[in-house]
Design a protein around this motif. Structure first.
Motif, PDB file in Angstrom:
ATOM      1  N   LYS A  75       0.688  -1.617  -0.149  1.00 55.08           N
ATOM      2  CA  LYS A  75      -0.054  -0.204   0.085  1.00 55.08           C
ATOM      3  C   LYS A  75       0.581   1.161   0.432  1.00 55.08           C
ATOM      4  CE  LYS A  75      -3.140  -2.418   3.075  1.00 55.08           C
ATOM      5  NZ  LYS A  75      -4.167  -2.074   4.177  1.00 55.08           N
ATOM      6  N   PHE A  76       0.296   2.584  -1.169  1.00 59.33           N
ATOM      7  CA  PHE A  76       0.816   3.044  -0.532  1.00 59.33           C
ATOM      8  C   PHE A  76       0.271   4.927  -0.023  1.00 59.33           C
ATOM      9  CE2 PHE A  76       3.087   1.033  -3.833  1.00 59.33           C
ATOM     10  CZ  PHE A  76       4.257   1.745  -3.900  1.00 59.33           C
ATOM     11  N   GLU A  77       1.003   5.454   0.733  1.00 57.21           N
ATOM     12  CA  GLU A  77       0.421   7.024   1.328  1.00 57.21           C
ATOM     13  C   GLU A  77       1.084   8.084   0.895  1.00 57.21           C
ATOM     14  OE1 GLU A  77      -1.650   8.383   5.613  1.00 57.21           O
ATOM     15  OE2 GLU A  77      -0.739   6.701   4.996  1.00 57.21           O
ATOM     16  N   ALA A  78       0.765   8.868  -0.080  1.00 53.57           N
ATOM     17  CA  ALA A  78       1.072  10.322   0.096  1.00 53.57           C
ATOM     18  C   ALA A  78       2.328  10.765   1.222  1.00 53.57           C
ATOM     19  CB  ALA A  78       0.260  11.126  -1.217  1.00 53.57           C
ATOM     20  N   GLY A 199      -3.091   6.000  -1.429  1.00 56.43           N
ATOM     21  CA  GLY A 199      -4.361   5.249  -1.506  1.00 56.43           C
ATOM     22  C   GLY A 199      -4.172   3.623  -2.530  1.00 56.43           C
ATOM     23  N   PHE A 200      -2.983   3.975  -3.122  1.00 54.73           N
ATOM     24  CA  PHE A 200      -3.334   2.322  -4.325  1.00 54.73           C
ATOM     25  C   PHE A 200      -2.683   1.519  -3.477  1.00 54.73           C
ATOM     26  CE2 PHE A 200      -1.722   4.489  -8.487  1.00 54.73           C
ATOM     27  CZ  PHE A 200      -2.785   5.287  -8.393  1.00 54.73           C
ATOM     28  N   GLU A 201      -3.121   0.516  -3.569  1.00 47.52           N
ATOM     29  CA  GLU A 201      -2.995  -1.112  -3.154  1.00 47.52           C
ATOM     30  C   GLU A 201      -3.052  -2.261  -4.059  1.00 47.52           C
ATOM     31  OE1 GLU A 201      -4.752  -4.156   0.545  1.00 47.52           O
ATOM     32  OE2 GLU A 201      -5.253  -2.157  -0.193  1.00 47.52           O
ATOM     33  N   PRO A 215      -3.270  -5.455  -9.055  1.00 49.05           N
ATOM     34  CA  PRO A 215      -4.145  -3.611  -7.959  1.00 49.05           C
ATOM     35  C   PRO A 215      -5.297  -3.964  -7.614  1.00 49.05           C
ATOM     36  CG  PRO A 215      -4.225  -2.964 -10.975  1.00 49.05           C
ATOM     37  CD  PRO A 215      -3.072  -4.737 -10.373  1.00 49.05           C
ATOM     38  N   SER A 216      -5.584  -3.833  -6.955  1.00 47.85           N
ATOM     39  CA  SER A 216      -7.263  -4.049  -6.137  1.00 47.85           C
ATOM     40  C   SER A 216      -7.915  -3.545  -7.366  1.00 47.85           C
ATOM     41  CB  SER A 216      -7.188  -3.296  -4.868  1.00 47.85           C
ATOM     42  OG  SER A 216      -7.263  -1.894  -4.567  1.00 47.85           O
ATOM     43  N   GLU A 217      -9.170  -3.738  -7.111  1.00 50.43           N
ATOM     44  CA  GLU A 217     -10.232  -3.079  -7.507  1.00 50.43           C
ATOM     45  C   GLU A 217     -10.338  -1.215  -7.917  1.00 50.43           C
ATOM     46  OE1 GLU A 217     -12.014  -3.955 -10.423  1.00 50.43           O
ATOM     47  OE2 GLU A 217     -10.963  -6.284  -9.695  1.00 50.43           O
ATOM     48  N   ALA A 218     -10.060  -0.646  -6.271  1.00 54.22           N
ATOM     49  CA  ALA A 218     -10.227   0.436  -6.528  1.00 54.22           C
ATOM     50  C   ALA A 218      -9.153   1.623  -6.676  1.00 54.22           C
ATOM     51  CB  ALA A 218     -10.260   0.899  -4.315  1.00 54.22           C
ATOM     52  N   THR A 219      -7.983  -0.049  -7.209  1.00 56.07           N
ATOM     53  CA  THR A 219      -6.440   0.816  -7.551  1.00 56.07           C
ATOM     54  C   THR A 219      -6.797   0.993  -8.527  1.00 56.07           C
ATOM     55  OG1 THR A 219      -4.980   0.116  -5.488  1.00 56.07           O
ATOM     56  CG2 THR A 219      -4.004   0.886  -7.723  1.00 56.07           C
TER      57      THR A 219
END
Length: 239
Positions: A75-78, A199-201, A215-219
């Motif tokens: 997971k990434f968070e800015a 927010g990428f996962e 990637p997850s569906e949201a990503t």
């Protein structure tokens, strides 16, 4: 489910053999009609057993050679106030978190990440017998996706962190030097890369010979929005 591909041909083979022996018995008693009838059906059942057995073997071979195992979650968070900088939240398959020596989560810079692994792969026949490839996640790095030019060889920098330390006895090196004698292939590594964003996962899996970061569906939606401003998913449009 796999056992059914052995049970069905075994039953068909037993029925076929019983009919064959019964047919030969009838022929021995000079009963040509009933003997030929049983022989015909016996051969048919044996042929069916062979077809089902080969189909089952083919299916199980495919499943073994395409088997994937969970390797990590990313997971990434800015980082606030800093462009193209992301806090990395990496969880290994055993539940461990990737942390720096001071206990903080690493920061990767760029708009793309790459994760690589050392892989020790067995020959396909060994895979079929249950010997899965062995891997060790090696590194993860951040970088800019457009860091090279097509006109000339250029230099570029990356930033990252090692995911494993050599404990002393280097199994991978030993496999490279001696593995060929035992049907082991350790002459390569595997890596995969994907975009980084807030927010990428991703779920990272390992097949018998390659890493795969999905990637997850949201990503997927976030990536599409990043590439095509104004993009909206079907679900968003229906709301």
């Amino acid at each position: 489910m796999g056992l059914i591909w052995w049970i069905l041909p075994a039953i068909a083979a037993v029925i076929g053999l019983m009919l064959l022996f019964a047919g030969f018995g009838k022929l021995a008693k000079l009963k040509a009609g009933s003997g030929a009838f049983r022989l015909t059906f016996g051969v048919a059942f044996l042929a069916l057993a062979g077809v089902v057995a080969f189909a089952g073997l083919n299916l199980q071979t495919y499943q073994r050679l395409t088997k994937e195992r969970y390797a990590a979650n990313i997971k990434f968070e800015a980082v606030e106030g800093e462009e193209n900088a992301y806090v990395l939240d990496l969880t290994f398959s055993d539940g461990r978190k990737l942390l720096e020596e001071n206990g903080a989560q690493p920061i990767l810079r760029g708009n793309e990440f790459e994760i690589g692994a050392q892989v020790i792969k067995f020959k396909p026949m060994a895979n079929m017998l249950g010997y899965d490839s062995i891997y060790r996640l090696d590194f993860i790095e951040g970088r800019l996706s457009r860091r090279f030019t097509p006109e000339a060889v250029t230099e570029a920098t990356t930033n990252g962190i090692a995911l494993a330390a050599n404990p002393g006895f280097d199994v991978h090196r030993m496999a490279q030097e001696q593995g060929g004698r035992f049907g082991i292939d350790a002459q390569y590594g595997s890596a995969t890369y994907q975009p980084m964003g807030d927010g990428f996962e991703y779920v990272v899996n390992i097949s018998q010979d390659a890493l795969i970061a999905r990637p997850s569906e949201a990503t997927k939606v976030l990536i599409q929005k990043q590439r095509y401003p104004g993009y909206s998913s079907t679900q968003e449009s229906s709301q």
